[in-house]
Design a protein around this motif. Structure first.
Motif, PDB file in Angstrom:
ATOM      1  N   LYS A   1      37.665  57.529 103.689  1.00 43.78           N
ATOM      2  CA  LYS A   1      37.825  57.828 102.317  1.00 43.78           C
ATOM      3  C   LYS A   1      39.303  58.378 102.017  1.00 43.78           C
ATOM      4  N   GLU A   2      39.460  57.775 100.865  1.00 48.41           N
ATOM      5  CA  GLU A   2      40.887  58.448 100.220  1.00 48.41           C
ATOM      6  C   GLU A   2      40.674  59.825  99.712  1.00 48.41           C
ATOM      7  N   LEU A   3      41.410  60.862  99.822  1.00 48.75           N
ATOM      8  CA  LEU A   3      41.734  62.323  99.653  1.00 48.75           C
ATOM      9  C   LEU A   3      42.479  62.266  98.569  1.00 48.75           C
ATOM     10  N   ASP A   4      41.916  62.776  97.374  1.00 46.97           N
ATOM     11  CA  ASP A   4      42.842  63.398  96.263  1.00 46.97           C
ATOM     12  C   ASP A   4      43.357  64.919  96.675  1.00 46.97           C
ATOM     13  N   LEU A   5      44.216  65.526  95.614  1.00 41.72           N
ATOM     14  CA  LEU A   5      44.857  66.600  96.305  1.00 41.72           C
ATOM     15  C   LEU A   5      43.631  67.777  96.586  1.00 41.72           C
ATOM     16  N   LYS A   6      42.525  67.824  95.565  1.00 45.81           N
ATOM     17  CA  LYS A   6      41.501  69.034  95.818  1.00 45.81           C
ATOM     18  C   LYS A   6      40.718  68.667  97.280  1.00 45.81           C
ATOM     19  N   ALA A   7      40.533  67.370  97.411  1.00 45.42           N
ATOM     20  CA  ALA A   7      39.945  66.910  98.849  1.00 45.42           C
ATOM     21  C   ALA A   7      40.779  67.246  99.926  1.00 45.42           C
ATOM     22  N   PHE A   8      42.131  66.865  99.714  1.00 40.98           N
ATOM     23  CA  PHE A   8      43.057  67.374 100.690  1.00 40.98           C
ATOM     24  C   PHE A   8      43.094  68.826 101.034  1.00 40.98           C
ATOM     25  N   ALA A   9      43.148  69.566 100.082  1.00 39.76           N
ATOM     26  CA  ALA A   9      43.266  70.981 100.256  1.00 39.76           C
ATOM     27  C   ALA A   9      42.001  71.578 100.930  1.00 39.76           C
ATOM     28  N   GLY A  10      40.880  70.997 100.446  1.00 35.53           N
ATOM     29  CA  GLY A  10      39.591  71.205 101.185  1.00 35.53           C
ATOM     30  C   GLY A  10      39.475  70.945 102.484  1.00 35.53           C
ATOM     31  N   ILE A  11      40.068  69.892 102.908  1.00 36.78           N
ATOM     32  CA  ILE A  11      39.887  69.449 104.321  1.00 36.78           C
ATOM     33  C   ILE A  11      40.922  70.510 105.121  1.00 36.78           C
ATOM     34  N   ALA A  12      42.036  70.743 104.538  1.00 35.70           N
ATOM     35  CA  ALA A  12      43.088  71.788 105.354  1.00 35.70           C
ATOM     36  C   ALA A  12      42.073  73.088 105.334  1.00 35.70           C
ATOM     37  N   MET A  13      41.346  73.563 104.462  1.00 40.15           N
ATOM     38  CA  MET A  13      40.884  74.647 104.234  1.00 40.15           C
ATOM     39  C   MET A  13      39.643  75.158 105.574  1.00 40.15           C
ATOM     40  N   LYS A  14      39.040  73.825 105.376  1.00 42.86           N
ATOM     41  CA  LYS A  14      37.749  73.546 106.397  1.00 42.86           C
ATOM     42  C   LYS A  14      38.347  73.771 107.907  1.00 42.86           C
ATOM     43  N   TYR A  15      39.415  73.008 108.124  1.00 41.88           N
ATOM     44  CA  TYR A  15      40.084  73.201 109.371  1.00 41.88           C
ATOM     45  C   TYR A  15      40.542  74.477 109.877  1.00 41.88           C
ATOM     46  N   MET A  16      40.979  75.469 108.905  1.00 42.61           N
ATOM     47  CA  MET A  16      41.401  76.811 108.916  1.00 42.61           C
ATOM     48  C   MET A  16      40.293  77.678 109.211  1.00 42.61           C
ATOM     49  N   ILE A  17      39.143  77.197 108.581  1.00 43.52           N
ATOM     50  CA  ILE A  17      37.811  78.233 109.086  1.00 43.52           C
ATOM     51  C   ILE A  17      37.346  77.670 110.341  1.00 43.52           C
ATOM     52  N   LYS A  18      37.463  76.722 110.812  1.00 45.63           N
ATOM     53  CA  LYS A  18      37.144  76.234 112.189  1.00 45.63           C
ATOM     54  C   LYS A  18      37.921  76.768 113.186  1.00 45.63           C
ATOM     55  N   ASN A  19      39.271  76.888 113.074  1.00 51.19           N
ATOM     56  CA  ASN A  19      40.125  77.302 114.024  1.00 51.19           C
ATOM     57  C   ASN A  19      40.767  78.675 113.280  1.00 51.19           C
ATOM     58  N   PRO A  20      40.273  79.639 113.299  1.00 52.27           N
ATOM     59  CA  PRO A  20      40.731  81.071 112.500  1.00 52.27           C
ATOM     60  C   PRO A  20      42.190  81.431 113.236  1.00 52.27           C
ATOM     61  N   LYS A  21      42.301  81.210 114.267  1.00 56.66           N
ATOM     62  CA  LYS A  21      43.312  81.886 114.988  1.00 56.66           C
ATOM     63  C   LYS A  21      44.543  80.906 115.194  1.00 56.66           C
TER      64      LYS A  21
ATOM     65  N   GLY B   1      37.499  88.794 106.447  1.00 57.25           N
ATOM     66  CA  GLY B   1      36.911  90.087 106.494  1.00 57.25           C
ATOM     67  C   GLY B   1      37.659  90.949 107.289  1.00 57.25           C
ATOM     68  N   ASN B   2      37.299  92.365 107.716  1.00 56.99           N
ATOM     69  CA  ASN B   2      37.948  93.177 108.634  1.00 56.99           C
ATOM     70  C   ASN B   2      38.205  92.668 109.962  1.00 56.99           C
ATOM     71  N   ASN B   3      37.178  91.537 110.445  1.00 58.73           N
ATOM     72  CA  ASN B   3      37.600  90.899 111.628  1.00 58.73           C
ATOM     73  C   ASN B   3      38.444  89.901 111.763  1.00 58.73           C
ATOM     74  N   GLY B   4      38.957  89.423 110.643  1.00 52.84           N
ATOM     75  CA  GLY B   4      40.030  88.452 110.714  1.00 52.84           C
ATOM     76  C   GLY B   4      39.567  87.078 110.555  1.00 52.84           C
ATOM     77  N   ARG B   5      38.046  87.174 110.392  1.00 49.30           N
ATOM     78  CA  ARG B   5      37.491  85.706 110.306  1.00 49.30           C
ATOM     79  C   ARG B   5      37.122  85.490 108.651  1.00 49.30           C
ATOM     80  N   ILE B   6      37.005  84.353 108.225  1.00 46.70           N
ATOM     81  CA  ILE B   6      37.168  83.985 106.707  1.00 46.70           C
ATOM     82  C   ILE B   6      35.630  84.097 106.587  1.00 46.70           C
TER      83      ILE B   6
END
Length: 185
Positions: free
Chosen positions: A86-106, A154-159
């Motif tokens: 599916k095509e990503l608009d700006l909001k979906a693009f940002a959401g996909i980036a954030m999802k990846y950051m949450i899954k890979n916090p380090k 949070g204090n542990n560095g996790r989102i």
């Protein structure tokens, strides 16, 4: 494997064959090697902006990579089978980036490119851009029409909290009530 692929405004790859692609279709090549052949993509959405910057009419797609998959030590990946999901608009693009950051916090997540800033605590974007801030008290400074993302650590560095949105007016945006949801334990 899920990833993101950038294409030109006319849906062409800009390197290699210049193939024109269509949303929803699956494409197959016989072999893949990063920098040589196969269908190239990235796992962390902002990394495709090196080749397909925001603000130039380029288009971005959530993809499913299959077949042989070649991942290099940097951000580039390629595969022998790709589906433009599916095509990503700006909001979906940002959401996909954030999802990846949450899954890979380090991971090394900070990025800056034309119309994009992903930074610790404070990020900024003009209309048509993306700003994502991550930290204990993240805030984004946005013009109306820009996309903002907030990731509270949070204090542990996790989102522990995340929010993605489009600014309706110019302003500074931050997360409310982070103490109430237990982010600061």
């Amino acid at each position: 494997m899920e990833g993101v692929k950038g294409l030109s405004k006319d849906m062409r790859t800009t390197y290699g064959s210049g193939m024109q692609m269509e949303a929803g279709k699956t494409y197959i090549e016989s072999q893949c090697k990063v920098y040589r052949n196969g269908f190239h993509f990235v796992e962390y959405a902002p990394d495709c902006l090196i080749y397909f910057p925001l603000g130039n009419g380029n288009r971005y797609f959530l993809i499913e990579a299959a077949g042989d998959i070649n991942e290099e030590q940097d951000f580039r990946c390629c595969c022998t089978q790709i589906t433009l999901v599916k095509e990503l608009d700006l909001k979906a693009f940002a959401g996909i980036a954030m999802k990846y950051m949450i899954k890979n916090p380090k991971m090394d997540w900070q990025r800056e490119a034309a119309h994009l800033q992903i930074a610790r605590e404070i990020a900024r974007a003009q209309k048509g851009g993306i700003a994502i801030a991550r930290g204990a008290y993240p805030e984004v400074h946005l013009e109306a029409g820009a996309v903002g993302g907030l990731l509270v650590e949070g204090n542990n560095g996790r989102i522990c909290m995340a929010r993605v949105f489009t600014a309706q007016k110019d302003g500074i945006y931050h997360m409310e009530n982070t103490w109430e949801v237990g982010c600061r334990r």
